[in-house]
Design an enzyme around this catalytic site. Structure first.
Site, PDB file in Angstrom:
ATOM      1  N   ARG A 224      72.156  47.709  12.404  1.00 19.75           N
ATOM      2  CA  ARG A 224      72.131  49.190  12.155  1.00 19.75           C
ATOM      3  C   ARG A 224      70.563  49.926  12.917  1.00 19.75           C
ATOM      4  O   ARG A 224      69.746  49.134  12.759  1.00 19.75           O
ATOM      5  CB  ARG A 224      72.032  49.643  10.748  1.00 19.75           C
ATOM      6  CG  ARG A 224      73.519  49.465  10.066  1.00 19.75           C
ATOM      7  CD  ARG A 224      74.612  50.648  10.498  1.00 19.75           C
ATOM      8  NE  ARG A 224      75.801  50.590  10.071  1.00 19.75           N
ATOM      9  CZ  ARG A 224      76.901  49.880  10.511  1.00 19.75           C
ATOM     10  NH1 ARG A 224      76.856  49.546  11.749  1.00 19.75           N
ATOM     11  NH2 ARG A 224      78.153  49.995  10.056  1.00 19.75           N
ATOM     12  N   HIS A 272      76.394  51.743  20.385  1.00 21.61           N
ATOM     13  CA  HIS A 272      77.007  51.505  19.252  1.00 21.61           C
ATOM     14  C   HIS A 272      78.662  50.998  19.719  1.00 21.61           C
ATOM     15  O   HIS A 272      79.685  51.629  19.185  1.00 21.61           O
ATOM     16  CB  HIS A 272      77.204  52.485  18.231  1.00 21.61           C
ATOM     17  CG  HIS A 272      77.461  51.788  16.948  1.00 21.61           C
ATOM     18  ND1 HIS A 272      76.909  52.287  15.937  1.00 21.61           N
ATOM     19  CD2 HIS A 272      78.234  50.917  16.284  1.00 21.61           C
ATOM     20  CE1 HIS A 272      77.335  51.678  14.602  1.00 21.61           C
ATOM     21  NE2 HIS A 272      78.118  50.791  15.078  1.00 21.61           N
TER      22      HIS A 272
END
Ligand code: NDP
Ligand code: OXD
Length: 309
Positions: A224, A272
């Site tokens: 993350r 991502h």
């Protein structure tokens, strides 16, 4: 049973046929057309707005559309008594294995340096060490980290992993807990971040960690954005402590157009995509969990909210 759907990223579009095929007996309602909220027993969500889950008075199960659950746990109003189940999908695991092995091989084989040499029309033969002399360190040896470790072992790398509890994985050196962190970092040439974002792991990719790696180590963050202290990475790249970084996740997504990472010669940015959720394969896992709910069974992939994953 009625399943409510919310995604901050994409609509029901790609999900609907997959969910209908995997669980024809379940009625699907997508936000904002949820009808009578009292009828909803389960919710399938990605980054629900704070309070969205709390508005469902008879909710019995929260399903994450992804492997991570930080996007649910950050809602201070979420109903604490409702179990949260993360997504575990072999397709997603396979995608992460492909992403991580690809990026490790790029770094191992000095592809960034050859790319820069080509730009400068430089012919210089740089020789990478053999894979067995390249030490890979994986932060997190869960579903994704363990699968990546196995693939890297199969390619001949010297692989270690760091987790909260010790692991026994073939040919993977296990380091567990805070006390083992420094020793793990000291033997890591390429650091791969695959831990969940929790209170304990926020900012873990920061100066204190970079300084404990061998000089010239590289970093791959597929966990993350909150794991990374961005300014610390830029400083470590400038000093040469870190040689290259591969970043798939960011504190702000999409990464702002004027962000320093975009044009940095030693940073690779991917949007991502390391392991995107595939609604077709994910629907199988979701249906299995709804059947467990109907049968009153427990959920193997239920997370521990206190641990944060
Ligand atoms: P798991 O829950 O299966 O594994 C998590 C691992 O991290 C476990 O080994 C756990 O240790 C370890 N861990 C957690 N907290 C700590 C800590 N404080 N110190 C040391 N180790 C810790 O998660 P997954 O492998 O399924 O997913 C990991 C993360 O990957 C997700 O949370 C998500 O953020 C990210 N992800 C990113 C994607 C992308 O496209 N970029 C796609 C999918 C996921 P232990 O085994 O001892 O419990
Ligand atoms: C996930 C993700 O957590 O895609 O599944 O990041």
């Amino acid at each position: 049973m009625i399943l409510a759907f919310y995604s901050a990223n994409r609509g029901l579009g790609a999900w609907e046929p997959a969910l209908r095929q995997a669980m024809p007996e379940v009625e699907l309602r997508a936000a904002p057309d949820l009808g009578d909220l009292e009828e909803i027993e389960a919710a399938l969500v990605w980054r629900p707005p704070p309070g969205w889950l709390a508005a469902l008075p008879n909710l019995k199960l929260i399903l994450s559309q992804g492997a991570g659950v930080d996007h649910i746990l950050t809602d201070p109003l979420r109903p604490r008594h409702v179990p949260i189940v993360r997504l575990v999908d072999p397709y997603m695991t396979r995608s992460m294995v492909e992403y991580v092995t690809f990026q490790v091989l790029r770094l191992h084989l000095k592809e960034p340096e050859f790319r820069r040499q080509q730009q400068d029309h430089v012919w210089r033969q740089l020789v990478p060490p053999s894979a067995r002399d390249r030490r890979i360190g994986i932060l997190g040896l869960g579903e994704l980290g363990a699968a990546c470790a196995a693939a890297l072992v199969a390619l001949g790398f010297d692989v270690a992993g760091w987790s909260r509890s010790p692991k026994q994985l073939p040919c993977v050196t296990s380091f567990a807990g805070e006390a083992a962190f420094d020793a793990f970092l000291a033997r890591t040439d390429i650091l791969v971040c695959l831990i969940p974002l929790t209170a304990a792991t926020r900012g873990i990719l920061g100066r204190a960690t970079f300084d404990r790696l061998p000089r010239g180590a590289s970093v791959i963050n597929a966990g993350r954005g909150g794991h990374l202290a961005e300014a610390d990475l830029l400083a470590a790249l400038a000093s040469g402590q870190i040689a290259e970084a591969v970043l798939d996740v960011f504190e702000t997504e999409p990464l702002p157009a004027d962000h320093a990472f975009w044009d940095h010669p030693r940073i690779v940015v991917t949007p991502h995509v390391a392991a995107l959720t595939n609604p077709v394969t994910a629907a199988e896992a979701i249906a299995a969990n709804l059947r467990r709910l109907a049968a009153g069974e427990d959920f193997p992939d239920r997370i521990d909210p206190d641990a944060g994953y």
